[in-house]
Enzyme design. Structure first.
Site, PDB file in Angstrom:
ATOM      1  N   ALA A  97     -35.176  14.124 -26.009  1.00 35.60           N
ATOM      2  CA  ALA A  97     -35.618  12.740 -25.874  1.00 35.60           C
ATOM      3  C   ALA A  97     -36.244  12.562 -24.504  1.00 35.60           C
ATOM      4  O   ALA A  97     -36.130  13.426 -23.643  1.00 35.60           O
ATOM      5  CB  ALA A  97     -34.438  11.780 -26.030  1.00 35.60           C
TER       6      ALA A  97
ATOM      7  N   GLU B 258     -37.181   9.602 -21.290  1.00 43.54           N
ATOM      8  CA  GLU B 258     -36.763   8.337 -20.700  1.00 43.54           C
ATOM      9  C   GLU B 258     -37.891   7.414 -20.259  1.00 43.54           C
ATOM     10  O   GLU B 258     -37.700   6.611 -19.332  1.00 43.54           O
ATOM     11  CB  GLU B 258     -35.869   8.629 -19.496  1.00 43.54           C
ATOM     12  CG  GLU B 258     -36.590   9.261 -18.278  1.00 43.54           C
ATOM     13  CD  GLU B 258     -36.538  10.787 -18.199  1.00 43.54           C
ATOM     14  OE1 GLU B 258     -36.343  11.421 -19.244  1.00 43.54           O
ATOM     15  OE2 GLU B 258     -36.716  11.329 -17.092  1.00 43.54           O
TER      16      GLU B 258
ATOM     17  N   GLU C 111     -30.656   9.009 -21.657  1.00 43.06           N
ATOM     18  CA  GLU C 111     -31.996   8.439 -21.451  1.00 43.06           C
ATOM     19  C   GLU C 111     -31.896   7.044 -20.847  1.00 43.06           C
ATOM     20  O   GLU C 111     -32.666   6.679 -19.975  1.00 43.06           O
ATOM     21  CB  GLU C 111     -32.798   8.407 -22.758  1.00 43.06           C
ATOM     22  CG  GLU C 111     -32.920   9.749 -23.485  1.00 43.06           C
ATOM     23  CD  GLU C 111     -33.342  10.916 -22.612  1.00 43.06           C
ATOM     24  OE1 GLU C 111     -34.074  10.701 -21.636  1.00 43.06           O
ATOM     25  OE2 GLU C 111     -32.909  12.054 -22.902  1.00 43.06           O
TER      26      GLU C 111
ATOM     27  N   HIS D 111     -31.222   7.163 -17.159  1.00 44.22           N
ATOM     28  CA  HIS D 111     -32.403   7.520 -16.364  1.00 44.22           C
ATOM     29  C   HIS D 111     -33.120   6.284 -15.825  1.00 44.22           C
ATOM     30  O   HIS D 111     -33.888   6.393 -14.868  1.00 44.22           O
ATOM     31  CB  HIS D 111     -33.393   8.312 -17.218  1.00 44.22           C
ATOM     32  CG  HIS D 111     -33.234   9.806 -17.159  1.00 44.22           C
ATOM     33  ND1 HIS D 111     -33.067  10.493 -15.975  1.00 44.22           N
ATOM     34  CD2 HIS D 111     -33.257  10.755 -18.142  1.00 44.22           C
ATOM     35  CE1 HIS D 111     -32.992  11.811 -16.238  1.00 44.22           C
ATOM     36  NE2 HIS D 111     -33.097  11.981 -17.541  1.00 44.22           N
TER      37      HIS D 111
ATOM     38  N   GLU E 141     -32.081  14.948 -13.131  1.00 44.32           N
ATOM     39  CA  GLU E 141     -31.431  15.504 -14.327  1.00 44.32           C
ATOM     40  C   GLU E 141     -29.956  15.850 -14.094  1.00 44.32           C
ATOM     41  O   GLU E 141     -29.100  15.534 -14.920  1.00 44.32           O
ATOM     42  CB  GLU E 141     -32.204  16.715 -14.859  1.00 44.32           C
ATOM     43  CG  GLU E 141     -33.609  16.373 -15.374  1.00 44.32           C
ATOM     44  CD  GLU E 141     -33.631  15.303 -16.453  1.00 44.32           C
ATOM     45  OE1 GLU E 141     -32.562  14.966 -17.016  1.00 44.32           O
ATOM     46  OE2 GLU E 141     -34.736  14.782 -16.732  1.00 44.32           O
TER      47      GLU E 141
HETATM   48  N1  PHE Z   1     -36.582  14.155 -19.161  1.00 44.21           N
HETATM   49  C1  PHE Z   1     -36.056  14.436 -20.463  1.00 44.21           C
HETATM   50  C2  PHE Z   1     -34.558  14.261 -20.356  1.00 44.21           C
HETATM   51  O1  PHE Z   1     -33.841  14.975 -19.791  1.00 44.21           O
HETATM   52  C3  PHE Z   1     -36.313  15.791 -20.991  1.00 44.21           C
HETATM   53  C4  PHE Z   1     -37.724  16.098 -21.300  1.00 44.21           C
HETATM   54  C5  PHE Z   1     -38.460  16.904 -20.464  1.00 44.21           C
HETATM   55  C6  PHE Z   1     -38.317  15.621 -22.442  1.00 44.21           C
HETATM   56  C7  PHE Z   1     -39.763  17.240 -20.745  1.00 44.21           C
HETATM   57  C8  PHE Z   1     -39.609  15.944 -22.737  1.00 44.21           C
HETATM   58  C9  PHE Z   1     -40.328  16.777 -21.898  1.00 44.21           C
HETATM   59  O2  PHE Z   1     -33.994  13.358 -20.752  1.00 44.21           O
HETATM   60 ZN    ZN Z   2     -32.773  13.805 -18.480  1.00 44.22          ZN
END
Ligand code: PHE
Ligand code: ZN
Length: 865
Positions: A261, A263, A297, A300, A319
């Site tokens: 997913a 964010e 998400e 974030h 992350e």
């Molecule tokens: N940023 C997202 C997450 O950790 C992961 C993600 C990275 C999704 C790259 C799509 C592409 O929640």
């Molecule tokens: Zn993330």
């Protein structure tokens, strides 16, 4: 032919952007083959930058026209390359100007699922990490933050973007996002969608409209995700004081998505697998994932969006912290000990494996060719462990104070790990320079313990060693928090949990046992049993000479549930290793497990975890550490022997649990009911292996939910049932997410000798849509991760099969191909024949003309070590 190694980008080369962006306006005229994107961007020279040319990222864009401050640019005014567009400083009117451009892009032809693409007739975007440059020319880097206004023109009924809606009419909609954000958080969705709607009132009294958008027909499968969202919003207010900051929060489920997913500000986009759930189609585990990913998400919004990363080397800043937060949330929502054990299982299965091989890298990497290759277990899971250690070291109160300062100071900024650690140093007065090694040294530290006793005194010696990893031959001692307790030989605790810190290669810690025993009201023990690394207080491999008998005491009596489980786990691992060398299964362990399983005062979810065997991969990892070259086929057979032996030895208690734990006809996905099913189905599995198919067949027929159905299905597959797959198929052939399970389960549970042939057969099945990442992962991952003995078939057929598919997928979707290639990262574990065949497969991939930067980097790193 030696493929050229892709060019590396280095953290040390970071330079501030030459230009900042004050505002972005985008107009999208959507069309599947020829979407027009019209941008109007206000630039301003960065006072902290060096000025100079205007350099914009852009890939695969057809420029229709561009202007600066309303003056159209001629062909000689700019330079376009594969990577972007440059306007010479001399052509710029001054320090501030407005850039306008119109580009044409092809969403339908976008098979990489990065940028603007089509999924089942729905337009959607994925911009993290560097997808925005496939939408329009822009400084596509996270330290350029701006408010966005977006106008979407399309006949599709639902048109969504970030922020708040500001207007809509026939064929158009406009959105305004007031919060400055980097381009990677941009999102747009347009499609024929229906909403599951609800609302939430923030602690500040603001009403927020909540929507989960899905394709018509799926609206009945959103209730759980919505419930998880509302609980996440409330939790972040209570636990971190963070409220939501827009009038609306949208989630969209899409079927074709590379990751779990994303964010995007106010418009999260999800792989539909992590949104849609009904009791009939989703397992308890699916519900758990939905809950934690929705939370992740959502969290974030503050850790990632309001405070973002300066550059992609700082990925763990958002992350690691956000994983830590979602783990805290799940621990609160469910059972904290069970959550901790599951998190550690994940960490060991994925991150320890990564850290032990050629792909090992720092939690904060220092160089990459393709950033998509660094969305790893190390950045995410080890990144979360590092924050957990910080939390433990400073305590919950100081942690909260540091976070308050972090948000207050850095809201609206793009930050670094240095910024993050600085708030902790300031709040606590601690020097965190040694702690920072967790971000800059790769490899899993080995912690060894030894102790001696004399005259009522105990001396505990703790030693650490950090193994060499690619590019890092020598390491410094890390700061390792070790939570511990001491038990006497009856299992009574004489030292309650205490935190000691190992900050040198070796420390010796004295304990006055006479005093401790007196305080605990116990006689002075002749010997003590240390319970080390309670709660898994650091992501290390512990080697402590605790006898089998003492570990049985820990399993039965430790006050720390994690270490209780850990004691059983290590006994089971040792039993497996013993069996590998010709020994017999350990009846004393079975007896101890039997007592624990029958203890109804214990959470059934905890008991299910105690009953679970180490995976074949964990077993292979343990064999390698013990100096045995693992043969995956023998590993599989040995593990199966132990399962059967457990089914026999524990038969009566398993049968009793099976009968007693039926949660009845009304399904609820909550932790309490899920725990009952987990233990009951674990019992079912062992009983099926030891007794045969009858019980599982009845279970399958009686199942009124997917958790039970898949449990019976996989148990039957494990004993070679030849018709259950057909029955499952006929019932579920029209449900995409359930059919992913069908593909995956069959391959994962095939007898190793037939697994590659089955995977080959299923990859020719009419429902095998290899262009869909979930389906690709189900089949290829079903073999590589689900059936290691099949994948590592001595003929090498598994390697060839996987290499063929990676090559094919790479031309279409490099990100997912590269991610799946880590199946080969453990090659050094195996015998010379297997090593040679894996290297040949890697070389064949490397030699492909037109190989993506993503896959080339992965293969290069695996090959180099
Ligand atoms: N940023 C997202 C997450 O950790 C992961 C993600 C990275 C999704 C790259 C799509 C592409 O929640
Ligand atoms: Zn993330």
């Amino acid at each position: 032919m030696q493929p050229s190694t892709p060019q590396q980008i280095h953290l040390a080369d970071y330079r501030p952007p030459a230009y900042l962006v004050d505002h972005v306006h985008l107009t999208f005229r959507l069309a599947p083959k020829g979407t027009r994107v019209i941008s109007r961007i206000r630039f301003r020279a960065n006072p902290a930058g060096t000025g100079g040319d205007l350099v914009l990222d852009g890939e695969g864009l057809r420029l229709i026209g561009a202007a600066i401050d309303g003056v159209a640019l001629g062909a000689g005014d700019y330079l376009i390359t594969q990577a972007g567009l440059r306007v010479a400083a001399a052509r710029l009117p001054g320090d501030a100007f407005t850039w306008e451009a119109e580009v044409a892009i092809d969403p339908e032809g976008n098979t990489a699922l990065e940028g603007l693409y089509l999924s089942k007739g729905m337009f959607c975007t994925q911009c993290e990490a560097e997808g925005f440059r496939k939408i329009t020319f822009y400084p596509d880097r996270p330290d350029v933050m701006a408010p966005f206004d977006v106008r979407i023109e399309s006949d599709l009924p639902v048109l969504l973007s970030n922020g708040n809606p500001v207007g809509q009419g026939a064929g158009w909609a406009e959105w305004h996002d007031p919060w400055p954000k980097p381009a990677y958080l941009f999102a747009l969705v347009a499609g024929d969608l229906v909403a599951h709607a609800d609302s939430f009132t923030t602690m500040e009294g603001r009403a927020v409209a909540l929507n989960i958008w899905v394709r018509p027909g799926d609206e009945g499968k959103c209730a759980y995700a919505m419930d998880a969202l509302k609980r996440s919003m409330a939790w972040d207010e209570t636990a971190y004081g963070r409220a939501y900051d827009l009038n609306i929060f949208n989630i969209v489920a899409v079927d074709d998505f590379n990751m779990g997913a994303m964010e995007n500000k106010g418009l999260n986009i999800f792989n539909s697998k992590f949104v849609l759930a009904s009791p009939e189609t989703a397992t308890d585990r699916d519900y758990e994932f939905i809950e934690s990913i929705v939370a992740h998400e959502y969290f974030h919004n503050w850790t990632g969006n309001r405070v973002t990363c300066r550059d992609w080397f700082q990925l763990c800043l958002k992350e690691g912290l956000t994983v830590f937060r979602d783990q805290q949330f799940s621990a609160d929502a469910r059972s904290a000990p069970v959550q901790r054990i599951s998190d550690v299982l994940q960490l060991r299965a994925r991150q320890f494996r990564e850290d032990a091989g050629p792909l090992a890298h720092n939690v904060r990497p220092e160089a990459y060719a393709e950033i998509n290759n660094f969305y790893t277990a190390t950045v995410y899971e080890k990144g979360a462990e590092v924050i957990g250690m910080l939390h433990r070291l400073v305590g919950a109160q100081a942690y909260r104070a540091a976070l308050d300062l972090y948000f207050a100071r850095h809201d609206g900024q793009a930050c670094t790990i240095e910024d993050w650690l600085a708030v902790f140093s300031e709040v606590t007065g601690r020097d965190l320079s040694q702690f920072k090694l967790w971000y800059t040294q790769a490899g899993t530290p080995r912690l060894s313990a030894a102790w001696s006793m004399a005259e009522g005194q105990m001396h505990l010696t703790l030693r650490q060693e950090v193994p060499a990893t690619p590019g890092q031959p020598h390491k410094s001692p890390m700061l390792i928090p070790v939570a511990l307790g001491l038990l006497d030989q009856t299992g009574a605790e004489i030292l309650p949990e205490t935190l000691v810190v190992l900050d040198q290669a070796e420390v010796v810690i004295p304990f006055d046992l006479a005093a401790l025993a007196a305080e605990a009201g116990r006689p002075l023990p002749e010997a003590v049993i240390p319970s080390l690394l309670r709660g898994f207080s650091a992501p290390v491999i512990l080697d402590a000479p605790v006898s089998r008998a003492d570990r049985l005491v820990l399993l039965a009596h430790d006050t720390d549930p994690f270490n209780r489980w850990e004691a059983g786990r290590s006994l089971m691992r040792e039993t497996l290793l013993g069996m590998l060398l010709g020994g017999a299964a350990d009846q004393a362990l079975f007896a101890a497990m039997g007592r624990l399983l029958a203890d109804d005062s214990l959470d059934p979810a905890f008991r299910a975890l105690v009953l679970a065997l180490p995976s074949e991969d964990e077993f292979a990892q343990a064999a390698q550490e013990a100096g045995i070259v693992p043969d995956p086929v023998i590993i599989h057979a040995t593990r199966r022997d132990l399962q059967v032996a457990m089914g026999v030895a524990l038969g009566p208690v398993l049968t009793q649990l099976y009968d007693a734990l039926d949660p009845g006809p009304s399904y609820r996905p909550d932790a309490a009911q899920a725990a009952q099913r987990a233990l009951r189905n674990a019992a079912l599995h062992l009983l099926t292996l030891s007794e045969g198919p009858t019980r599982a067949q009845a279970h399958y027929d009686a199942a009124n939910n997917m958790t039970d159905e898949i449990a019976a299905f996989t148990a039957l597959l494990d004993i070679g049932d030849s018709d259950v797959a057909g029955r499952f198929h006929d019932r579920w052939k029209d449900d995409r997410l359930v059919m992913d399970k069908w593909f995956m389960a069959q391959i994962s549970h095939a007898a190793p000798g037939g697994a590659v042939a089955l995977a080959r057969r299923l990859s020719a099945h009419p429902l095998f849509d290899w262009t869909n990442p979930n389906r690709f992962r189900a089949v290829i991952g079903g073999l590589t991760a689900g059936n290691p003995a099949g994948f590592h078939d001595p003929s090498g057929a598994g390697y060839g099969f996987v290499a063929d598919w990676l090559i094919r997928l790479d031309a279409r979707n490099p990100q997912t191909a590269a991610r799946m290639s880590s199946a080969f990262e453990t090659w050094r574990r195996y015998d010379a024949d297997r090593q040679a065949m894996i290297l040949a497969a890697l070389d064949r991939i490397a030699a492909q003309p037109g190989l993506s930067r993503d896959l080339a980097e992965m293969v290069g790193r695996m090959r180099a070590a």
